[in-house]
Design a protein around this motif. Sequence first.
Motif, mmCIF file in Angstrom:
data_model
loop_
_atom_site.group_PDB
_atom_site.id
_atom_site.type_symbol
_atom_site.label_atom_id
_atom_site.label_comp_id
_atom_site.label_asym_id
_atom_site.label_seq_id
_atom_site.Cartn_x
_atom_site.Cartn_y
_atom_site.Cartn_z
ATOM 1 N N LEU A 165 0.823 -1.216 0.000
ATOM 2 C CA LEU A 165 0.000 0.000 0.000
ATOM 3 C C LEU A 165 0.853 1.260 0.000
ATOM 4 O O LEU A 165 0.491 2.265 -0.620
ATOM 5 C CB LEU A 165 -0.945 -0.012 1.206
ATOM 6 N N VAL A 166 1.986 1.226 0.680
ATOM 7 C CA VAL A 166 2.901 2.378 0.668
ATOM 8 C C VAL A 166 3.445 2.583 -0.740
ATOM 9 O O VAL A 166 3.485 3.710 -1.254
ATOM 10 C CB VAL A 166 4.039 2.179 1.687
ATOM 11 N N ARG A 167 3.858 1.495 -1.385
ATOM 12 C CA ARG A 167 4.381 1.616 -2.754
ATOM 13 C C ARG A 167 3.317 2.136 -3.707
ATOM 14 O O ARG A 167 3.623 2.864 -4.660
ATOM 15 C CB ARG A 167 4.921 0.262 -3.237
ATOM 16 N N GLN A 168 2.063 1.777 -3.455
ATOM 17 C CA GLN A 168 0.965 2.258 -4.300
ATOM 18 C C GLN A 168 0.576 3.695 -3.982
ATOM 19 O O GLN A 168 -0.226 4.293 -4.703
ATOM 20 C CB GLN A 168 -0.259 1.351 -4.115
ATOM 21 N N GLY A 169 1.114 4.253 -2.905
ATOM 22 C CA GLY A 169 0.794 5.616 -2.518
ATOM 23 C C GLY A 169 -0.536 5.754 -1.809
ATOM 24 O O GLY A 169 -1.033 6.876 -1.637
ATOM 25 N N LYS A 170 -1.113 4.636 -1.367
ATOM 26 C CA LYS A 170 -2.431 4.705 -0.719
ATOM 27 C C LYS A 170 -2.337 4.989 0.770
ATOM 28 O O LYS A 170 -3.289 5.497 1.364
ATOM 29 C CB LYS A 170 -3.203 3.408 -0.986
#
Length: 330
Positions: free
Chosen positions: A149-154
Amino acid sequence: MKYTQLGRTGLKVSRLTLGTMNFGPQTDEADSHAIMDAALNAGINFFDTANVYGWGENKGRTEEIIGSWFARGGGRRDKVVLATKVYASMAADGAPPWPNHDLLSAVNIRRSVEASLRRLQTDHIDVYQFHHIDRNTPFEEIWQAIDVLVRQGKILYAGSSNFPGYKIAQANETARRLGSYGLVSEQCLYNLAERRAEMEVVPAAREYGLGVIPWSPLHGGLLGGVLKKQADGGRRTEGRAAEALADGAVRARIQAYEDLLDEHGLAPGEVALAWLLTRPGVTGPIVGPRTAEQLASALRAVDLDLTAELRASLDDIFPGPGPSPEAFAW
């Protein structure tokens, strides 16, 4: 307003956290929007909520109210550090949760983030918090889900709520081993009348660089001048405060507390908040105003300086347990 770093991060947050649990159940949408506007205008930039707030048949309603406030524009979303939570089932109270629709599995974390983003009308959550420990899901799985989720920017950061000290340590040691950033905050029950967090939770949070965010800083109204309000025929005491006052020893301490502050001409609720702001490791307590007047009172606490003599008197009335193991061993 005064600001501080959230734990070991570079994120600056206000010394008061706006709690939104009353938005929906106690405070309607229009008044909730007015309170958020007033908080933002006063410099409060840290807003806390949870996916289950709204409760009962209205779980998710609080996030929806915040989302409709963001949708009004004016830079509202950009100015706010937004924190929400995941753990409990979103099924109506009494209805059994469908498998994998609660707790902290990777499946439920992903599903819950997407649902919160929709309700909040935003593309990211700044601090995504685990509302409780999940004894059945390993932290390896939890951090894998969070890192995606961090990598997705969420989401940007992860935090905990109601974690014991050993789980804070376990979570962040696992994160360190995996190369994840780990927890950056811990929300815990902490106030003058309930200081057990000082034994293990606060030391663990400080050791691992977590900002401590106390919830129920007035202990359900117990520290807000409850006895004087009772004598004046004010709002009926209930919940945590009512249960505590049934104990004669607790009632005597609250009377001594109110008498002490009356001698100094100070408001009990404001002193309770100001005391937390003096405690090591505390980022800022969560204030959950139902009205604009309650928000104004909380804001005054930020600039209230408590003398060393007054703090000592408060310790006499509400002695802390002391650090562990000394609190329970020689």
